[in-house]
Write a protein that holds these residues in place. Structure first.
Motif, PDB file in Angstrom:
ATOM      1  N   GLN A 177       0.833  -1.207   0.000  1.00 17.47           N
ATOM      2  CA  GLN A 177       0.000   0.000   0.000  1.00 17.47           C
ATOM      3  C   GLN A 177       0.862   1.249   0.000  1.00 17.47           C
ATOM      4  OE1 GLN A 177      -2.147  -1.026   3.571  1.00 17.47           O
ATOM      5  NE2 GLN A 177      -4.030  -1.455   2.419  1.00 17.47           N
ATOM      6  N   GLU A 178       1.948   1.197   0.767  1.00 20.54           N
ATOM      7  CA  GLU A 178       2.846   2.351   0.853  1.00 20.54           C
ATOM      8  C   GLU A 178       3.457   2.630  -0.526  1.00 20.54           C
ATOM      9  OE1 GLU A 178       4.364   5.546   2.657  1.00 20.54           O
ATOM     10  OE2 GLU A 178       3.029   4.128   3.671  1.00 20.54           O
ATOM     11  N   ARG A 179       3.802   1.552  -1.232  1.00 20.53           N
ATOM     12  CA  ARG A 179       4.390   1.692  -2.562  1.00 20.53           C
ATOM     13  C   ARG A 179       3.383   2.351  -3.520  1.00 20.53           C
ATOM     14  NH1 ARG A 179       8.743  -0.854  -4.280  1.00 20.53           N
ATOM     15  NH2 ARG A 179       8.673  -2.312  -2.568  1.00 20.53           N
ATOM     16  N   THR A 180       2.142   1.899  -3.431  1.00 16.29           N
ATOM     17  CA  THR A 180       1.105   2.478  -4.288  1.00 16.29           C
ATOM     18  C   THR A 180       0.927   3.963  -3.970  1.00 16.29           C
ATOM     19  OG1 THR A 180       0.041   0.348  -4.054  1.00 16.29           O
ATOM     20  CG2 THR A 180      -1.228   2.059  -5.148  1.00 16.29           C
ATOM     21  N   LEU A 181       0.904   4.247  -2.651  1.00 15.18           N
ATOM     22  CA  LEU A 181       0.769   5.647  -2.231  1.00 15.18           C
ATOM     23  C   LEU A 181       1.859   6.516  -2.853  1.00 15.18           C
ATOM     24  CD1 LEU A 181       0.005   5.785   1.593  1.00 15.18           C
ATOM     25  CD2 LEU A 181      -1.265   6.822  -0.283  1.00 15.18           C
ATOM     26  N   LEU A 182       3.081   5.974  -2.814  1.00 14.73           N
ATOM     27  CA  LEU A 182       4.232   6.751  -3.282  1.00 14.73           C
ATOM     28  C   LEU A 182       4.214   6.936  -4.788  1.00 14.73           C
ATOM     29  CD1 LEU A 182       7.174   5.433  -1.117  1.00 14.73           C
ATOM     30  CD2 LEU A 182       6.328   7.771  -1.255  1.00 14.73           C
ATOM     31  N   THR A 183       3.761   5.911  -5.505  1.00 18.23           N
ATOM     32  CA  THR A 183       3.895   5.979  -6.962  1.00 18.23           C
ATOM     33  C   THR A 183       2.642   6.470  -7.667  1.00 18.23           C
ATOM     34  OG1 THR A 183       3.370   3.637  -7.034  1.00 18.23           O
ATOM     35  CG2 THR A 183       5.689   4.231  -7.151  1.00 18.23           C
ATOM     36  N   GLN A 184       1.461   6.178  -7.098  1.00 17.98           N
ATOM     37  CA  GLN A 184       0.271   6.455  -7.915  1.00 17.98           C
ATOM     38  C   GLN A 184       0.083   7.948  -8.162  1.00 17.98           C
ATOM     39  OE1 GLN A 184      -3.189   4.863  -6.029  1.00 17.98           O
ATOM     40  NE2 GLN A 184      -3.399   6.528  -4.559  1.00 17.98           N
ATOM     41  N   ASN A 185       0.351   8.739  -7.144  1.00 13.89           N
ATOM     42  CA  ASN A 185       0.199  10.175  -7.290  1.00 13.89           C
ATOM     43  C   ASN A 185       1.193  10.697  -8.327  1.00 13.89           C
ATOM     44  OD1 ASN A 185      -1.250  12.427  -6.495  1.00 13.89           O
ATOM     45  ND2 ASN A 185       0.474  13.154  -5.274  1.00 13.89           N
ATOM     46  N   LEU A 186       2.432  10.186  -8.180  1.00 10.01           N
ATOM     47  CA  LEU A 186       3.493  10.544  -9.122  1.00 10.01           C
ATOM     48  C   LEU A 186       3.095  10.205 -10.542  1.00 10.01           C
ATOM     49  CD1 LEU A 186       7.058   9.376  -8.143  1.00 10.01           C
ATOM     50  CD2 LEU A 186       6.361  11.473  -9.279  1.00 10.01           C
ATOM     51  N   ILE A 187       2.630   8.949 -10.696  1.00 14.64           N
ATOM     52  CA  ILE A 187       2.284   8.487 -12.036  1.00 14.64           C
ATOM     53  C   ILE A 187       1.172   9.361 -12.598  1.00 14.64           C
ATOM     54  CG2 ILE A 187       1.237   6.565 -13.311  1.00 14.64           C
ATOM     55  CD1 ILE A 187       2.823   4.704 -11.404  1.00 14.64           C
ATOM     56  N   LYS A 188       0.201   9.683 -11.717  1.00 12.72           N
ATOM     57  CA  LYS A 188      -0.924  10.491 -12.183  1.00 12.72           C
ATOM     58  C   LYS A 188      -0.439  11.868 -12.639  1.00 12.72           C
ATOM     59  CE  LYS A 188      -4.378   9.851  -9.291  1.00 12.72           C
ATOM     60  NZ  LYS A 188      -5.105  10.337  -8.121  1.00 12.72           N
ATOM     61  N   MET A 189       0.339  12.516 -11.787  1.00 12.63           N
ATOM     62  CA  MET A 189       0.755  13.889 -12.092  1.00 12.63           C
ATOM     63  C   MET A 189       1.838  13.921 -13.170  1.00 12.63           C
ATOM     64  SD  MET A 189      -1.193  15.615 -10.339  1.00 12.63           S
ATOM     65  CE  MET A 189      -0.482  17.198 -10.733  1.00 12.63           C
ATOM     66  N   ALA A 190       2.897  13.133 -12.910  1.00 15.32           N
ATOM     67  CA  ALA A 190       4.066  13.228 -13.782  1.00 15.32           C
ATOM     68  C   ALA A 190       3.760  12.708 -15.179  1.00 15.32           C
ATOM     69  CB  ALA A 190       5.232  12.470 -13.173  1.00 15.32           C
ATOM     70  N   SER A 191       2.959  11.649 -15.269  1.00 14.71           N
ATOM     71  CA  SER A 191       2.728  11.090 -16.602  1.00 14.71           C
ATOM     72  C   SER A 191       1.964  12.096 -17.451  1.00 14.71           C
ATOM     73  CB  SER A 191       1.987   9.758 -16.525  1.00 14.71           C
ATOM     74  OG  SER A 191       0.701   9.964 -16.014  1.00 14.71           O
ATOM     75  N   LYS A 192       1.068  12.850 -16.804  1.00  9.60           N
ATOM     76  CA  LYS A 192       0.317  13.856 -17.556  1.00  9.60           C
ATOM     77  C   LYS A 192       1.276  14.957 -18.036  1.00  9.60           C
ATOM     78  CE  LYS A 192      -4.113  14.641 -16.353  1.00  9.60           C
ATOM     79  NZ  LYS A 192      -5.113  15.160 -15.399  1.00  9.60           N
ATOM     80  N   GLN A 193       2.095  15.407 -17.083  1.00 13.95           N
ATOM     81  CA  GLN A 193       3.049  16.480 -17.376  1.00 13.95           C
ATOM     82  C   GLN A 193       3.998  16.087 -18.492  1.00 13.95           C
ATOM     83  OE1 GLN A 193       3.225  19.198 -15.173  1.00 13.95           O
ATOM     84  NE2 GLN A 193       5.344  19.858 -15.017  1.00 13.95           N
ATOM     85  N   ILE A 194       4.652  14.911 -18.273  1.00 12.04           N
ATOM     86  CA  ILE A 194       5.639  14.444 -19.241  1.00 12.04           C
ATOM     87  C   ILE A 194       4.939  14.105 -20.552  1.00 12.04           C
ATOM     88  CG2 ILE A 194       7.351  12.635 -19.693  1.00 12.04           C
ATOM     89  CD1 ILE A 194       8.409  14.048 -17.366  1.00 12.04           C
ATOM     90  N   GLY A 195       3.746  13.543 -20.436  1.00 16.87           N
ATOM     91  CA  GLY A 195       2.980  13.197 -21.632  1.00 16.87           C
ATOM     92  C   GLY A 195       2.706  14.417 -22.487  1.00 16.87           C
TER      93      GLY A 195
END
Ligand SMILES: Nc1ncnc2c1ncn2[C@@H]1O[C@H](COP(=O)(O)OP(=O)(O)O)[C@@H](O)[C@H]1O
Ligand SMILES: [Mg+2]
Lengths: 381, 238
Positions: free
Chosen positions: A247-265
């Motif tokens: 769960q901690e791993r998901t917490l750490l990555t999901q927000n990143l993936i959501k924000m960063a992937s949009k930005q980088i995308g």
């Protein structure tokens, strides 16, 4: 059969290569950006992996300690230790501090842990010099990006810290360099205030009230016990925020993936579009430059398919060359970026696919020109 | 020498534009050019010489009439095949005032492009091309780029290109306009020789009266029609 594209490219080789190089650099930046994104996701998990806990216990109703501020009392560790299925539990602190001039101040995240405890966040496989913490005070392990070496002395607050070890590649979930100190030192660094504040606190009778706070308790689960069940058990018993490692791993990555992937995308998309427009313009001008020859070819009976093939092959070649330059370029410069850049082969192949599609699109303007060219235009008058 | 028609045109019309912008260029032209014959096409500028060649060459669509190329009727009030380009590359050799060689192909590639498109093997096409280039005294330039050749050499390459597909018809639009008089005579003599040797019908547009005695016959555009004249004895002697 004569390959018209090959002959034409040979004829304008210099211009062709320079264009491919320019577009290649743009596409190289696309690769770097994807690499930065991959790096962020890896960075986010480095500390989590190094700590290697099964369960994270944090302040109730928070997503701590990385996503939100979390404070729990150090004593909680002892309470967690006695819960059924818990093999070991340790207290950890995480705080942003600034190391002094070397050559300029570095912002780092300090990890505080008990050097004699069961959890050692300083992964031995990441040590590149010196040793881990072996005393409960004034020793420090730093990551190489801080610029410090074994034997250096760093003054923080009122004490001198001796650098005893250096790690490589250790970063906080936000990608900042890590240092490691003992839990006691960390508590002192986190909660010591100016002499003035200490005096006023003393006057209020709240002296040292925060001195025994930490940011999280981490626990390992005994073999044979389910991590999920132990976590649930801790939660119902202690009314704290409890997360399994997953769960901690998901917490750490999901927000990143959501924000960063949009930005980088977005950036990536724009760069790909710009590259496509550049390729299209180049191919279009190259076609215009040959429009008279194209008209003559049509006049003497060369079928459109052959001429269209020439344009399409040239565009594809430009795309493929640009792609090759992009890879060369990105591999040349990626290590010079301050944050982790991870170039992955599948990402490159994905870009290759995009480049091929973009090239074919880019050739359309030139091809349209070919089809509409009047065979008599060349001899007009 | 066979005297059957290489080109036969019947009651051909060509109008450009509509209503206000209507331009009547050719109105009811009928004529023949025999195989093995070199005819000159003369008329004032703007009379429709190029337009006429382009219609015979299946490039410009006539308004109405009939065109035969050899024993194939290619046009009767409409194209009788969708593939005019196939007719062009298989039956016709084009020569222009400028050479219009493709600058990114070398000499022999320029000459072999059309035959290779027609399915002739590269080896065979190269053999034919080398024979032509040698015939025109530029065999040593086979691998040169057009930009490295003189105007006269390039024009000879262009003629070799027009011949490389072994055409039944050669349409030459002012091929000597850019050449000096000696070279002009050479080119026209060459065309005459090709007409005879390869049994090709050749129409050559020219403004140069000195070339007329070298031709078999003269076609003139008069009153938007085509009239045929024999080359006068005096002109022949000239
Ligand atoms: N595409 C076109 N649209 C309208 N008029 C044209 C077109 N092509 C040629 N013409 C007209 O047809 C006439 C004959 O032109 P052209 O065949 O080039 O003459 P020539 O070759 O005898 O000098 C000219 O009046 C020219 O303006
Ligand atoms: Mg003309």
């Amino acid at each position: 059969m004569i390959n018209l594209a090959q002959k034409d490219v040979q004829h304008t080789l210099g211009k062709f290569l320079v264009t491919a190089m320019g577009v290649g650099m743009l596409l190289g930046i696309v690769l770097i950006m994807i690499g930065v994104y991959r790096g962020m996701i890896i960075d986010a998990q480095v500390l989590l992996d190094d700590i290697g806990a099964d369960v994270w216990v944090v302040q109730e109703d928070t997503l701590g300690p990385f996503a939100e501020a979390s404070r729990v009392h150090e004593d909680l560790r002892d309470t967690v230790r006695v819960i059924d299925g818990v093999k070991s539990a340790e207290a950890l602190t995480f705080q942003n501090i600034q190391l002094p001039q070397k050559p300029s101040p570095v912002r780092v995240v300090a990890v505080g842990f008990d050097p004699f405890g069961m959890v050692n966040p300083v992964s031995p496989k990441r040590m590149v010099a010196g040793r881990g913490l072996m005393r409960s005070h004034y020793e420090m392990v730093v990551t190489d990006k801080t610029g410090y070496h074994v034997g250096d002395v760093i003054r923080l607050l009122r004490h001198d810290y001796h650098v005893v070890g250096v790690t490589h590649g250790t970063v906080s979930s936000g990608g900042e360099p890590l240092i490691y100190v003992s839990l006691k030192d960390a508590q002192e660094l986190q909660f010591s205030y100016s002499n003035n504040r200490i005096r006023t606190d003393r006057a209020r009778g709240i002296e040292g009230a925060e001195g025994h706070m930490v940011n999280a308790i981490v626990a390992r689960v005994k073999p044979g016990y389910s991590i999920d069940e132990v976590a649930k058990n801790i939660e119902t018993t202690l009314h704290k925020g409890v997360f399994t490692a997953t769960q901690e791993r998901t917490l750490l990555t999901q927000n990143l993936i959501k924000m960063a992937s949009k930005q980088i995308g977005m950036f990536t998309g724009i760069l790909v579009i710009v590259s496509t427009i550049i390729i299209a313009l180049i191919i279009y001008t190259m076609t215009l430059e040959k429009i008279k020859e194209i008209a003559i070819m049509k006049l003497v009976g060369i079928p459109n398919s052959m001429i269209v093939k020439m344009i399409a092959q040239e565009t594809l070649l430009l795309g493929v060359l640009a792609f090759i330059f992009a890879n060369l370029f990105s591999h040349l410069i990626y290590s010079k970026f301050p944050k982790r850049v991870v170039l992955e082969i599948p990402d490159a192949w994905m870009l290759f696919g995009v480049v091929i599609v973009a090239s074919l699109l880019a050739s359309l303007a030139g091809i349209k020109k070919v089809i509409s060219a009047d065979p008599q235009a060349a001899i007009g008058g | 020498m066979a005297t059957e028609a290489g080109i036969r045109v019947e009651n051909l019309y060509k109008h450009f534009g509509k209503r206000d912008t209507l331009v009547r260029v050719i109105e009811g032209a009928s004529f023949e050019v025999n195989k093995g014959e070199l005819v000159a096409l003369i008329a004032p500028s703007g009379a429709g010489k190029t337009t006429l060649l382009m219609m015979i060459g299946c490039v410009e669509e006539p308004t109405s009439g009939t065109i035969w190329l050899g024993d194939e009727k290619v046009y009767e009030d409409k194209w009788l095949t969708k593939e005019q380009r196939k007719i062009r590359r298989e039956k016709i050799g084009f020569i222009f005032q400028a050479h219009y060689l493709i600058p990114f192909l070398n000499v022999i590639e320029n000459v072999t492009l059309v035959p290779q498109t027609n399915g002739v093997s590269e080896q065979e096409a190269n053999k034919i091309a080398m024979e032509l280039l040698e015939y025109f005294d530029i065999g040593d330039k086979a691998k040169a780029m057009p930009s490295a050749l003189s105007g006269g050499q390039n024009q000879r390459v262009a003629i070799a290109r027009a011949l490389a597909n072994k055409p039944q018809i050669i349409l030459a639009d002012e091929p000597t306009a850019a050449l000096d008089s000696k070279r002009s005579v050479d080119v026209v003599k060459m065309l005459k020789k090709i007409a005879i040797e390869q049994n090709v019908a050749v129409i050559m547009v020219t403004h140069d009266e000195a070339m007329l005695p070298l031709c078999d016959r003269i076609l003139k555009i008069e009153d938007k029609k085509v009239v045929s004249e024999n080359v006068s004895v005096q002109e022949k002697i000239l």
